[in-house]
Design an enzyme around this catalytic site. Structure first.
Site, PDB file in Angstrom:
ATOM      1  N   LEU A 170      -1.921   7.582   8.870  1.00 31.92           N
ATOM      2  CA  LEU A 170      -2.047   6.774   7.730  1.00 31.92           C
ATOM      3  C   LEU A 170      -1.568   6.813   6.535  1.00 31.92           C
ATOM      4  CD1 LEU A 170      -6.124   6.668   9.272  1.00 31.92           C
ATOM      5  CD2 LEU A 170      -3.915   4.287   9.670  1.00 31.92           C
ATOM      6  N   CYS A 171      -0.893   7.265   6.420  1.00 33.62           N
ATOM      7  CA  CYS A 171      -0.029   7.184   5.266  1.00 33.62           C
ATOM      8  C   CYS A 171       1.464   6.195   4.652  1.00 33.62           C
ATOM      9  CB  CYS A 171       0.154   8.693   4.317  1.00 33.62           C
ATOM     10  SG  CYS A 171       1.391  10.051   5.950  1.00 33.62           S
ATOM     11  N   GLY A 172       1.517   5.029   5.269  1.00 33.76           N
ATOM     12  CA  GLY A 172       2.199   4.370   4.871  1.00 33.76           C
ATOM     13  C   GLY A 172       3.486   5.417   5.971  1.00 33.76           C
TER      14      GLY A 172
END
Length: 293
Positions: A87-89
């Site tokens: 969930l950090c691109g």
């Protein structure tokens, strides 16, 4: 056109998602401050340590120091540092892609490639290659110097045993809150810096040579393992700060996307409600006209 209840449920679901992404953005922002402070506090130490190593190794041959031994490269080990959580691109994906690209370049040259993964995300992808020699997962959220020491000792043992002739380090370097890019560095063998001439020394502000006690070779023998610890720990700190910055940006984009979706769904809901009202009015008017007739 979907029913009013369906559209209303979709709006409610997207609003809840937006609340979650906003909360994750705030959590990442709070964690980023601590991770960034820790990283920036360690950077001067790492830079000064590297400067001292350059001074010591200036003009030194690595024949007596195994970690500075330059060999004919047949096997390369790539140390890949990513985060444990997603969930950090595209932050972790970019690091892994850089590692895979480098591995293909070495393989095209006829070299064997193995991986050491630090962080769960690197292991999840690179384990499919079957070339992962060692993995260190679930440590990136609360790592300490002893973790870096354990990792560097394993890398050093493999190099000294001849299992690898060169070791590269790939990690996500923190440039700013908005920019985190994969960085590749040569970890082993540690290269000696060529001695500078008098003119170059004067230009750099040096006025003389240093006298070391004990012998520089003895100092280097003690400092080389510490240098590896510092390099690995610095890379882990960079990834720790970069992860939170990337997650903060990704969650901000997700929250904005949720707002756009809510806006579109609200317009759709209003259209559906207007259509329902219009149909009811037409029924009423039609019934009134029928009664008149």
């Amino acid at each position: 056109m979907p029913g009013l209840k369906d559209v209303k449920d979709q709006i409610s679901g997207v609003k809840k998602t937006a609340q979650i992404t906003k909360a994750m953005n705030m959590v990442a922002s709070a964690k980023l401050r601590g991770a960034q402070d820790k990283m920036e506090s360690f950077r001067p130490y790492a830079e000064k340590f590297a400067e001292a190593m350059r001074d010591l190794s200036s003009g030194m041959e690595g024949s007596d120091l195994p970690l500075m031994e330059v060999r004919d490269v047949k096997t390369v080990e790539i140390v890949v540092v990513t985060s444990d959580r997603g969930l950090c691109g595209s932050f972790n994906a970019n690091i892994v892609k850089a590692a895979e690209k480098l591995a293909k370049q070495y393989e095209a040259e006829g070299k064997n490639v193995s991986f050491v993964t630090i962080g769960k995300k690197a292991y999840q992808v690179l384990r499919r290659t079957g070339n992962v020699r060692a993995s260190y997962s679930d440590i990136m959220s609360s790592f300490q110097m002893f973790n870096a020491r354990e990792i560097s000792q394993g890398i050093t043992e493999a190099f000294l045993n001849g299992d690898s002739d060169r070791v590269d380090l790939i990690y996500g370097k923190f440039h700013s809150v908005a920019v985190q890019k994969p960085e590749t560095e040569e970890l082993l063998p540690i290269k000696a810096v060529e001695a500078e001439g008098e003119e170059a020394a004067v230009e750099n502000g040096a006025t003389g040579s240093y006298i070391y006690e004990p012998d520089p070779n003895e100092i280097m023998e003690a400092l080389l393992p510490l240098h590896l610890n510092v390099q690995v720990y610095r890379a882990m700190l960079e990834v720790g700060a970069s992860e939170h910055a990337a997650r903060m940006a990704a969650m901000d984009k997700a929250t904005n996307a949720c707002k756009d979706i809510i806006k579109e769904l609200t317009q759709l809901y209003n259209k559906a409600r207007q259509a329902a009202v219009t149909n009811e009015l037409m029924d009423i008017v039609g019934g009134a006209e029928a009664l008149k007739g």
